[in-house]
Design an enzyme around this catalytic site. Structure first.
Site, short mmCIF file in Angstrom:
data_model
loop_
_atom_site.label_atom_id
_atom_site.label_comp_id
_atom_site.label_asym_id
_atom_site.label_seq_id
_atom_site.Cartn_x
_atom_site.Cartn_y
_atom_site.Cartn_z
N LYS A 102 0.84 -1.21 0.00
CA LYS A 102 0.00 0.00 0.00
C LYS A 102 0.88 1.26 0.00
CE LYS A 102 -3.69 -2.53 2.25
NZ LYS A 102 -4.39 -2.92 3.48
N GLN B 99 -4.81 -1.69 9.68
CA GLN B 99 -4.54 -2.96 9.02
C GLN B 99 -5.10 -4.11 9.86
OE1 GLN B 99 -3.16 -3.36 5.94
NE2 GLN B 99 -3.63 -5.53 6.18
N ASP C 116 -11.17 2.84 3.93
CA ASP C 116 -11.39 1.41 3.76
C ASP C 116 -12.88 1.09 3.61
OD1 ASP C 116 -9.44 -0.44 3.42
OD2 ASP C 116 -8.95 -0.65 5.54
#
Ligand code: NDP
Length: 277
Positions: free
Chosen positions: A48, A92, A115
């Site tokens: 990422k 994460q 997200d």
């Protein structure tokens, strides 16, 4: 059979995003919260960060040890929420055992939720409204769109009902007028359900579970799964070799949905920054 080449499409999207960032007054900034030292998470985060760099998005990785308490993680996320320099926050997953991930994700306001996991964003998508949706389901839809695969009125079968893939994907398909069936581990006659699919999307985390005999001739097959096969190589939830004999379009693993997920994260971050400008 045509390959749905997520790697190629994602690279095309990153090029478009790079141009979009160049038009912005200020560079977008993503914060990634990484708790513990899970090797797979380390690899995903590295991917990422590299992707951010490629399109001109700034990124910072905020690390906490595996022993971090709920309070410590919440304090870190809250400080990122208050930080005006940060446009997007990504925690994460999975978090180490003992941490309440729903509570931690719940601290991220919709405007910084790149997200798409916040209850508000998910709720809006479920209501058919515009909002930031989870990156993987969004990546699946974008991939189908770029290959001009029409969803309207088509029978879509989603195998898997997780919060991050199956459920949000079901809503996105419905919002695009597909007729959607959702299957899961308690589904009876999974094969019969799969055989009805014009568009079959699989996200179960079981190596090569869906085989060619479960696929209707001419179906579009999207394999979200990422598993380590017996030989140590990456493979999907679909048995590619037998499925490709039936499918009209099919994603490879790797190189299908995975790169699209990251491209959608970049797009969500840029959109969050554009909203803040
Ligand atoms: P989860 O484990 O959270 O969910 C799995 C889902 O599959 C559950 O709904 C479960 O049913 C269902 N399921 C499990 N076994 C079966 C079965 N035998 N038959 C039918 N349904 C079954 O997984 P995720 O959604 O997080 O991930 C799924 C896969 O996608 C994994 O391989 C993961 O690595 C991959 N992934 C890939 C991403 C990418 O960018 N390409 C991003 C995210 C995930 P039930 O609800 O009843 O338990």
């Amino acid at each position: 059979m045509t390959l749905l080449d997520g790697k190629r499409i994602a690279s095309e999207i990153r090029r478009e995003l790079r141009d979009r960032v160049l038009q912005m007054r200020k560079k977008p900034e993503l914060a990634v919260v990484l708790v513990g030292e899970d090797p797979a998470s380390e690899i995903y985060v590295k991917g990422k960060v590299n992707a951010c760099r490629e399109v001109g998005i700034g990124s910072r990785v905020c690390r906490l040890p595996k022993s971090a308490t709920q309070n410590e993680v919440e304090t870190l996320v809250s400080s990122l929420v208050d930080n005006v320099e940060i446009n997007g926050i990504l925690v994460q997953l999975p978090l180490p055992e003992g941490l309440d991930s729903d509570k931690i994700l719940g601290l991220i306001p919709p405007r910084k939720d790149v997200d798409g996991f916040s209850p508000v964003n998910f709720g809006k998508i479920a209501l058919g409204e515009n909002a930031t949706s989870a990156c993987t389901p969004q990546g699946v839809i974008e991939l189908l769109t770029r290959y001009q695969i029409d969803l309207r009125g088509k029978r879509a079968v989603v195998v898997g009902r997780s919060k991050i893939v199956g459920r949000p994907l079901t809503m996105l398909l419905l919002n695009r007028d597909a007729t959607v069936t959702v299957c899961h581990s308690k589904t009876e006659q999974l094969k019969e359900e799969c055989l009805k699919a014009d568009i079959l999307i699989v996200a179960i985390g079981k190596p090569r579970y869906i085989t060619g005999d479960m696929i209707k001739k001419g179906a579009v097959v999207v394999d979200v799964g990422i598993n380590r096969g017996e030989n140590g190589k990456l493979c999907g939830d679909v048995d590619f070799e037998s499925a490709k004999e039936k499918a009209s379009f099919i994603t490879p693993v790797p190189g299908g949905v995975g790169p699209m997920t990251i491209a959608m994260l970049l797009r969500n971050t840029i959109e969050a920054a554009e909203r803040a400008e």
